[in-house]
Design a protein around this motif. Structure first.
Motif: not given
Length: 484
Positions: A148-155
């Motif tokens: 996702g956006s707003v700094q979603g990360s793979q972790g």
């Protein structure tokens, strides 16, 4: 096998917003939306959680620092790199690698030369399905997950990658440009140092003359998904091109390429779709995979986690409609980033508006599922009780998320991919009223729990399905009898 009956606080919700009973049920639903933190065996009530979080934070931060030091000309200027613990995911899953599955770090560039960091997940050698005990036999179908956006990360999405890998899938997670630990700026001319000209004309679909900047734009996630598909399908004979990779240590091909089943699958009902790959996305990533399913022939099915989308998408080519082409599973939520009372249930979960008459049961159907249903393409919509937009991400001790929404989402995704990538005739399993899910408890323990569908589905918004079963259409636009 020991199981626990999982039942949220609101069993049967009154339907008249003017009654005291409805107000009580609404308050309980809002409380349930914080269940991942405060609920039974939640983050604050599991004694193993905080010690595991401290250890995982330290290890993840050191790993990220070493990765950045190894690529000084590829800076990641994001909270995912700068804030300790941003990418840690669920620390109760520590120990998964090597005992339940395997994982390899990878790096590759997007088409603008920005370095993307990711991981590829796969079953262990000679592994057995942890649910059935049956031996897993490769090669396996593939899955690409876009954050996702707003700094979603793979972790934050490793929970899903692990759940799928241990059941017989090869899965790629990655950070799109500008998020997590991936590079912030492009390398437009193949130079070693990042550079772009913000005064130049934007590329098609881009917002600025600096491709991928700002990160919060649909094009960034569409480009990421398509380039991730390209990397996932690469081999030693067909290297991934890695545009603008000067000075960066990148992978030329998927290190688990042998495990991916790249044989042409002729059993699909979708013309031209013969590759056993699913694309999964969350939030803006869900919009991206909703678009990519139409324009990229490599995907056989799509899963959108809040929300599946049809029609014109923000940032798309003007006048180009997003048209359903392949089977889709839509997992959607009652609440957005914040938990709001019933009288703010209008508009959408992400942009709530006043609704004096109460929640519209059709709200979550309208965004994408109804378009797939009208197109006559297999689709399913699941709206868990008290679910929020953050259910799909693992974030420690902050932001609302329901206690069992993620468990239910993972269960439906596993069943959906079994149907459309492994071609199992599992209509009865998809429509079952009870499921078993293996939930991490910490210290290397995964506990089987029982999920009661009718207790865990929304009582406000429709869950529905439209499936072709052996050529016969089966349709139920109101699974949990919400009234739509």
């Amino acid at each position: 096998m020991l199981t626990a009956l999982l039942t949220p606080g609101a069993q049967a919700e009154p339907t008249d917003p003017t009654t005291p009973e409805y107000q009580v049920a609404d308050a309980q639903s809002m409380a349930d939306a914080y269940g991942r933190i405060t609920g039974e065996n939640g983050q604050l009530r599991n004694p193993a959680y905080l010690p595991a979080l401290v250890q995982a934070n330290g290890q993840r931060s050191v790993d990220q620092l070493l990765d950045q030091m190894a690529t000084p000309t590829r800076p990641a200027v994001s909270p995912g790199f700068l804030v300790p613990g941003w990418n840690v995911g669920n620390p109760l899953r520590a120990g998964w690698a090597g005992t339940r599955g395997r994982v390899r770090k990878v790096t590759f560039t997007n088409k603008y030369g920005a370095l993307l960091r990711g991981k590829v997940w796969a079953p262990l050698k000679h592994a057995r399905d942890p649910y059935t005990g049956r031996r897993l036999h490769g090669p396996y179908p593939g899955v690409v997950i876009t954050t996702g956006s707003v700094q979603g990360s793979q972790g934050m999405y490793e929970w899903l990658a692990q759940d799928l890998a241990e059941r017989g899938y090869v899965v790629l997670t990655y950070d799109v440009q500008g998020q997590g630990t991936s590079e912030t700026l492009p390398h437009e001319s193949g130079q070693v140092f990042p550079f772009c000209d913000p005064t130049s004309d934007p590329a098609p679909g881009e917002m600025t003359g600096c491709p991928g900047v700002p990160f919060q734009q649909l094009s960034n996630f569409v480009v990421g998904t398509r380039n991730a598909l390209g990397f996932f399908t690469s081999t030693p004979r067909r290297h991934y091109p890695n545009a603008g990779a000067a000075g960066a240590d990148v992978n030329d091909f998927n290190p688990f390429w042998r495990l991916f089943d790249r044989s042409k699958d002729r059993r699909t009902d979708t013309p031209g779709r013969t590759t056993r790959i699913a694309i999964i996305g969350h939030s803006l990533g869900a919009q991206a995979v909703s678009k990519v399913q139409q324009i990229d022939q490599r995907a056989m099915t799509v899963v959108a986690m809040d929300k599946l989308a049809t029609g014109d998408l923000t940032g798309s080519t003007p006048g180009v409609q997003n048209t359903p082409t392949i089977p889709a599973l839509a997992l959607q939520s009652e609440y957005g980033f914040t938990v709001t009372p019933w009288w703010l249930s209008g508009g959408s979960s992400l942009q709530p508006q006043p609704s004096p008459a109460g929640p519209d049961p059709m709200r979550e159907r309208a965004t994408g599922f109804d378009g797939w249903h009208r197109a006559g393409i297999d689709s399913m919509l699941v709206v868990p009780h008290a679910s929020t937009h953050l259910d799909y991400t693992d974030i420690p001790l902050v932001l609302p998320a329901s206690r069992y929404g993620q468990d239910l989402d993972s269960t439906y995704i596993q069943l959906w991919l079994d149907r459309y990538l492994k071609h199992r005739h599992n209509t009865r399993a998809l429509l079952a009223s009870s499921f078993t899910y293996l939930e991490p408890q910490g210290d290397g323990v995964w506990k089987p729990i029982t999920l009661k569908r009718d207790d865990l589905l929304s009582k406000r918004y429709c869950s529905a399905y439209s499936l072709a079963d052996d050529g016969r259409p089966r349709v139920d636009l109101d699974i949990d009898h919400v009234g739509c």
